[in-house]
Design a protein around this motif. Structure first.
Motif, PDB file in Angstrom:
ATOM      1  N   PRO A 193       0.808  -1.224   0.000  1.00 49.15           N
ATOM      2  CA  PRO A 193       0.000   0.000   0.000  1.00 49.15           C
ATOM      3  C   PRO A 193       0.842   1.275   0.000  1.00 49.15           C
ATOM      4  O   PRO A 193       0.429   2.297  -0.571  1.00 49.15           O
ATOM      5  N   GLU A 194       2.022   1.232   0.625  1.00 50.08           N
ATOM      6  CA  GLU A 194       2.901   2.403   0.610  1.00 50.08           C
ATOM      7  C   GLU A 194       3.421   2.658  -0.807  1.00 50.08           C
ATOM      8  O   GLU A 194       3.523   3.816  -1.248  1.00 50.08           O
ATOM      9  N   VAL A 195       3.732   1.584  -1.528  1.00 49.50           N
ATOM     10  CA  VAL A 195       4.159   1.734  -2.930  1.00 49.50           C
ATOM     11  C   VAL A 195       3.032   2.346  -3.753  1.00 49.50           C
ATOM     12  O   VAL A 195       3.251   3.274  -4.550  1.00 49.50           O
ATOM     13  N   LEU A 196       1.823   1.852  -3.564  1.00 54.69           N
ATOM     14  CA  LEU A 196       0.675   2.381  -4.300  1.00 54.69           C
ATOM     15  C   LEU A 196       0.416   3.841  -3.947  1.00 54.69           C
ATOM     16  O   LEU A 196       0.105   4.657  -4.827  1.00 54.69           O
ATOM     17  N   ARG A 197       0.553   4.190  -2.675  1.00 51.92           N
ATOM     18  CA  ARG A 197       0.332   5.582  -2.263  1.00 51.92           C
ATOM     19  C   ARG A 197       1.357   6.511  -2.899  1.00 51.92           C
ATOM     20  O   ARG A 197       1.008   7.562  -3.450  1.00 51.92           O
ATOM     21  N   CYS A 198       2.619   6.125  -2.834  1.00 52.85           N
ATOM     22  CA  CYS A 198       3.666   6.965  -3.414  1.00 52.85           C
ATOM     23  C   CYS A 198       3.509   7.082  -4.925  1.00 52.85           C
ATOM     24  O   CYS A 198       3.755   8.146  -5.509  1.00 52.85           O
ATOM     25  N   ALA A 199       3.083   6.000  -5.566  1.00 56.04           N
ATOM     26  CA  ALA A 199       2.851   6.050  -7.012  1.00 56.04           C
ATOM     27  C   ALA A 199       1.727   7.026  -7.339  1.00 56.04           C
ATOM     28  O   ALA A 199       1.828   7.814  -8.286  1.00 56.04           O
ATOM     29  N   ALA A 200       0.660   6.991  -6.550  1.00 54.83           N
ATOM     30  CA  ALA A 200      -0.466   7.896  -6.771  1.00 54.83           C
ATOM     31  C   ALA A 200      -0.073   9.354  -6.561  1.00 54.83           C
ATOM     32  O   ALA A 200      -0.659  10.259  -7.165  1.00 54.83           O
TER      33      ALA A 200
END
Length: 295
Positions: A193-200
């Motif tokens: 989820p941290e990867v997805l958040r940073c990507a967003a």
């Protein structure tokens, strides 16, 4: 008469009592020599939380940690029957309950992605093919574990100066400390989820990791679709905690990378719904994928 549906994943085990709808939850699957014993204990905990008492007619389980050794599945089904006082136990892999829950007609491809990832393709004549689901060391491409691990590698590369600067490195987590964790796989997956958040938020490193995961998932789907006869469109459902959390952020690049025959379709239900179908109706398409124990 009471029936029970169970969905056993790596993050949690969920149980539903039928027809009352009461639910319970236990710990998810963890690797190790006592994995099956811990899974039995998780089932017991979930059953206690759901207030399961008395005789049970049928239990249907779809498990990530499906026993693979010869005879082990039958023995485990027997153990579950004794634990829950069940007349019949129907034991299968979580990919089967995911498929049964998502595609009610039984035809097509289902990708179930959470901590791990597995894909099941079922043709119109009932023939089936499993793809991936090879575990965190040798497969599960595009899973939350794969995304989390890639993100943590990017963290270490950025901190060492061997890789590009990334917001991912702002985490207070020291990835090396995870080596000592008894829940290493789940811990690594929780960084997804941290990867997805940073990507967003526009981080290019995290964005590339999400795109790479989507391409891996699309590759698995493409291989699954190619196993099915004919030239017409094939319904494809993407289910599980990873897709639930990421939504279009992950589905959009997956869709862009799919072959023409693959048609993404909303899932009719989840893995626990699929286990309920197997607990309340005939095995049908999935008969060859289920181990049954009766007392």
């Amino acid at each position: 008469m009471t029936r029970i549906a169970i969905d056993g994943g790596q993050s949690a085990l969920r149980l539903r009592v039928l027809p009352s709808g009461r639910t319970g939850e236990g710990p998810g699957y963890t690797h190790g020599p006592d994995a099956l014993q811990r899974m039995l204990e998780a089932i017991g905990s979930a059953a206690a939380e759901a207030e399961v008492t008395g005789r049970v007619e049928i239990v249907a389980l779809g498990l990530t940690g499906y026993p693979q050794a010869p005879g082990a599945a039958g023995k485990f089904a027997q153990d579950v029957g004794e634990l829950l006082n069940a007349d019949e136990v129907r034991l299968t892999q979580d990919m089967v309950t995911a498929h049964a829950g998502a595609l009610l007609e039984g035809y097509g491809v289902v990708v179930a992605a959470g901590t791990g990832l597995v894909c099941l393709a079922v043709d119109r004549d009932g023939t089936w093919r499993k793809l991936d689901g090879h575990g965190y060391l040798f497969g599960d491409a595009g899973s939350a574990f794969a995304i989390g691990r890639a993100g943590l590698v990017a963290v270490q590369r950025a901190r060492d100066g061997r890789g590009p600067v990334t917001k991912l490195a702002d985490t207070a987590l020291d990835p090396v400390t995870l080596y000592r964790s008894s829940t290493l796989v789940d811990d690594v997956a929780r960084f997804a989820p941290e990867v997805l958040r940073c990507a967003a938020e526009g981080d290019p490193v995290a964005h590339e990791l999400v795109v790479r995961a989507a391409e891996d998932i699309a590759e698995t789907i493409g291989a699954a679709v190619a196993q099915l006869a004919g030239e017409g469109p094939v319904p494809v459902a993407c289910v599980g905690g990873l897709f639930n959390g990421a939504g279009e952020q992950l589905l959009a690049p997956v869709r862009d990378a799919l072959p023409p025959r693959a048609q993404l379709t909303p899932a009719a239900g989840n893995s626990l719904d699929g286990a309920e179908r197997l607990a309340t109706g005939p095995a049908g398409t999935y008969a060859d994928l289920i181990v049954t124990h009766r007392r």
